[in-house]
Design a protein around this motif. Structure first.
Motif, PDB file in Angstrom:
ATOM      1  N   GLU A   1       0.827  -1.212   0.000  1.00  0.00           N
ATOM      2  CA  GLU A   1       0.000   0.000   0.000  1.00  0.00           C
ATOM      3  C   GLU A   1       0.855   1.253   0.000  1.00  0.00           C
ATOM      4  OE1 GLU A   1      -3.404   0.449   2.409  1.00  0.00           O
ATOM      5  OE2 GLU A   1      -4.255  -0.787   0.809  1.00  0.00           O
ATOM      6  N   GLN A   2       1.887   1.239   0.825  1.00  0.00           N
ATOM      7  CA  GLN A   2       2.778   2.396   0.908  1.00  0.00           C
ATOM      8  C   GLN A   2       3.427   2.664  -0.439  1.00  0.00           C
ATOM      9  OE1 GLN A   2       2.379   0.131   3.255  1.00  0.00           O
ATOM     10  NE2 GLN A   2       2.910   0.902   5.276  1.00  0.00           N
ATOM     11  N   LEU A   3       3.888   1.583  -1.090  1.00  0.00           N
ATOM     12  CA  LEU A   3       4.514   1.736  -2.404  1.00  0.00           C
ATOM     13  C   LEU A   3       3.506   2.237  -3.420  1.00  0.00           C
ATOM     14  CD1 LEU A   3       6.660  -1.487  -2.405  1.00  0.00           C
ATOM     15  CD2 LEU A   3       7.544   0.826  -2.578  1.00  0.00           C
ATOM     16  N   MET A   4       2.258   1.773  -3.291  1.00  0.00           N
ATOM     17  CA  MET A   4       1.204   2.207  -4.211  1.00  0.00           C
ATOM     18  C   MET A   4       1.021   3.711  -4.147  1.00  0.00           C
ATOM     19  SD  MET A   4      -0.966   0.816  -6.288  1.00  0.00           S
ATOM     20  CE  MET A   4      -1.664  -0.753  -5.874  1.00  0.00           C
ATOM     21  N   GLY A   5       1.023   4.258  -2.935  1.00  0.00           N
ATOM     22  CA  GLY A   5       0.858   5.701  -2.761  1.00  0.00           C
ATOM     23  C   GLY A   5       1.981   6.476  -3.421  1.00  0.00           C
ATOM     24  N   MET A   6       3.210   6.000  -3.229  1.00  0.00           N
ATOM     25  CA  MET A   6       4.361   6.676  -3.822  1.00  0.00           C
ATOM     26  C   MET A   6       4.315   6.595  -5.341  1.00  0.00           C
ATOM     27  SD  MET A   6       6.117   8.050  -1.554  1.00  0.00           S
ATOM     28  CE  MET A   6       7.827   8.343  -1.868  1.00  0.00           C
TER      29      MET A   6
ATOM     30  N   GLU B   1       1.769   6.107  -7.316  1.00  0.00           N
ATOM     31  CA  GLU B   1       0.633   6.867  -7.829  1.00  0.00           C
ATOM     32  C   GLU B   1       0.979   8.343  -7.912  1.00  0.00           C
ATOM     33  OE1 GLU B   1      -2.408   5.155  -8.748  1.00  0.00           O
ATOM     34  OE2 GLU B   1      -2.398   7.107  -9.747  1.00  0.00           O
ATOM     35  N   THR B   2       1.764   8.827  -6.973  1.00  0.00           N
ATOM     36  CA  THR B   2       2.128  10.248  -6.991  1.00  0.00           C
ATOM     37  C   THR B   2       3.190  10.550  -8.026  1.00  0.00           C
ATOM     38  OG1 THR B   2       1.872  10.109  -4.597  1.00  0.00           O
ATOM     39  CG2 THR B   2       2.707  12.161  -5.478  1.00  0.00           C
TER      40      THR B   2
ATOM     41  N   THR C   1      -1.772   4.676   4.786  1.00  0.00           N
ATOM     42  CA  THR C   1      -0.521   4.039   4.354  1.00  0.00           C
ATOM     43  C   THR C   1      -0.113   4.457   2.958  1.00  0.00           C
ATOM     44  OG1 THR C   1      -1.825   2.138   3.694  1.00  0.00           O
ATOM     45  CG2 THR C   1      -0.681   2.011   5.806  1.00  0.00           C
ATOM     46  N   LEU C   2      -1.083   4.861   2.128  1.00  0.00           N
ATOM     47  CA  LEU C   2      -0.728   5.307   0.784  1.00  0.00           C
ATOM     48  C   LEU C   2      -0.105   6.700   0.817  1.00  0.00           C
ATOM     49  CD1 LEU C   2      -3.372   3.317   0.129  1.00  0.00           C
ATOM     50  CD2 LEU C   2      -3.056   4.278  -2.088  1.00  0.00           C
TER      51      LEU C   2
ATOM     52  N   ASP D   1      -1.728  16.569  -3.623  1.00  0.00           N
ATOM     53  CA  ASP D   1      -1.146  15.415  -4.315  1.00  0.00           C
ATOM     54  C   ASP D   1      -1.422  14.109  -3.580  1.00  0.00           C
ATOM     55  OD1 ASP D   1       1.886  16.985  -5.603  1.00  0.00           O
ATOM     56  OD2 ASP D   1      -0.152  16.861  -6.396  1.00  0.00           O
TER      57      ASP D   1
ATOM     58  N   ALA E   1      -3.603  10.972  -4.891  1.00  0.00           N
ATOM     59  CA  ALA E   1      -3.009   9.629  -4.979  1.00  0.00           C
ATOM     60  C   ALA E   1      -3.844   8.617  -4.203  1.00  0.00           C
ATOM     61  CB  ALA E   1      -1.581   9.648  -4.440  1.00  0.00           C
TER      62      ALA E   1
ATOM     63  N   GLU F   1      -7.075   7.771  -6.055  1.00  0.00           N
ATOM     64  CA  GLU F   1      -6.915   6.880  -7.203  1.00  0.00           C
ATOM     65  C   GLU F   1      -7.028   5.429  -6.803  1.00  0.00           C
ATOM     66  OE1 GLU F   1      -6.260   7.447 -10.581  1.00  0.00           O
ATOM     67  OE2 GLU F   1      -6.784   9.512 -10.138  1.00  0.00           O
ATOM     68  N   ARG F   2      -6.427   5.075  -5.676  1.00  0.00           N
ATOM     69  CA  ARG F   2      -6.284   3.654  -5.356  1.00  0.00           C
ATOM     70  C   ARG F   2      -7.169   3.156  -4.216  1.00  0.00           C
ATOM     71  NH1 ARG F   2      -3.335   0.455  -9.122  1.00  0.00           N
ATOM     72  NH2 ARG F   2      -2.234   1.981 -10.351  1.00  0.00           N
TER      73      ARG F   2
END
Lengths: 160, 200
Positions: free
Chosen positions: A144-149, A151-152, B129-130, B164, B168, B171-172
């Motif tokens: 999830e953390q990687l997804m946020g990064m 996505e940005t 967490t995102l 931002d 983000a 989106e997810r």
């Protein structure tokens, strides 16, 4: 603690301009303890095809070994390197064979098509449902953390 | 010397949307806001209790609660329900004067039973967490190489960063979206802004 979180990992794959990138962390732990800090989760399956296995380490190793076995037979029969899209089907099939007693490991594929050179990434769940990505795939306990990064920061045609 | 908090305005239950317009960030006093994620019923209850306690403090002591006192009060309120918790993931943000009279911004993050900590930045909720890794990187400059640019956090940049991370997250995360509520707190008070987010 869930079985997917027993060893812990972080995996990310990204598509760039005529390239792909695949990254993992290198921690091997047992719950809160760290055993080694130089652990390999990425396995090479072809000249430009890599797979990273998340989740339970023992299953990660078993799946990658079994996958390599099937891949080798394919390449002997076909006399050519496997293309990523066919490899996706191979992985999917292998995992679904264990539908009711799955491997607790999910692969992330990154590679280039052998003929066209087109970038290719894909992720799966533990029973083989493929998810072909046009931008990025993240996996693992830090998914999830990687997804946020991603996505940005991701945009199309990132170079090396 | 200023604090910024962002939240979204969607209220969902399972796969349904109950409302697109729920304000999650509310003021306590002049220079402090509380943002709440988690169970909406408990959020509303907790906010009412906190507001009432803040009022009582003002009547008793003749001055308003400052930020760290509000944070401490909230912690005690949450811990008083240690064995039947208030399912509210709170963030308290505000500005307060330190001993030299300088206005400093602070953010406090909580768990449901009141454990709290002041941090340079914090993110909570389903999509927390995102958002948090980006904030760690751009606000606290964590895990940047020695030659990487460390852009100082001006007002415009902070608001841009919050926008931002909300985009983000939207989106997810299926539960995040509709509108983003951005709150700026400085010594002159609280200002609010709304940005549109994806409605799917």
């Amino acid at each position: 603690m869930s079985i997917d979180e027993y060893n812990g990992c972080a995996i990310v794959a990204m598509v760039g301009k005529d390239c792909v990138a695949l990254a993992t962390d290198t921690r091997f732990g047992v719950q809160r303890s760290t055993i080694t800090t130089d652990f390999q989760r990425v396995f090479q399956m072809g000249p430009r095809l890599f797979v990273a296995m998340s989740g339970l380490v023992t299953d990660a190793y078993t799946v990658s070994a079994r996958l390599k076995y099937r891949l080798n037979l394919y390449e002997l029969r076909e006399n050519r390197p496997v293309s990523p899209s066919v490899f996706v089907s191979m992985v999917s099939n292998l995992l679904y064979e264990r539908r009711f007693g799955p491997y607790f490991s999910t692969p992330v594929i990154a590679g280039l098509d052998p003929t066209s050179g087109k970038p290719f990434i894909a992720g799966f769940d533990c029973i083989g449902d493929p998810s072909i990505g046009s931008d990025f795939i993240t996996d693992g306990t830090a998914g999830e953390q990687l997804m946020g990064m991603c996505e940005t920061f991701w945009r199309p045609d990132l170079n090396k | 010397n200023a604090e910024y908090m962002g939240g979204h305005t969607r209220l969902s239950e399972g796969y349904s949307i109950l409302s697109r317009d729920v304000e999650r960030i509310q003021s306590i006093g002049k220079n402090c806001v509380i943002g709440q994620a988690g169970f909406h019923g408990d959020n509303q209850f907790l906010y009412k209790v906190l507001q009432t306690r803040a009022k009582i403090f003002e009547f008793d002591h003749g001055q308003a609660l400052d930020c760290h006192s509000t944070a401490s009060l909230l912690s005690n309120l949450l811990y008083s329900r240690r064995f039947f918790p208030i399912l509210s993931y709170c963030l308290v943000a505000g500005v307060e004067q330190d001993s030299q009279g300088q206005w400093k911004g602070r953010v406090y993050g909580y768990d449901v039973v009141g454990s709290f900590e002041s941090r340079p930045c914090e993110a909570t909720g389903e999509a927390g967490t995102l958002m948090l890794p980006l904030l760690d990187n751009q606000v606290e400059f964590k895990n940047l190489g020695p030659n990487a640019e460390r852009v100082p956090l001006t007002r415009e940049r902070a608001v841009g960063l919050i926008q931002d991370v909300l985009q983000a997250a939207t989106e997810r995360d299926i539960m995040t979206g509709d509108f983003g509520q951005i709150v700026l707190i400085d010594k002159d008070g609280v200002q609010q802004r709304r940005i549109p987010l994806r409605r799917d």
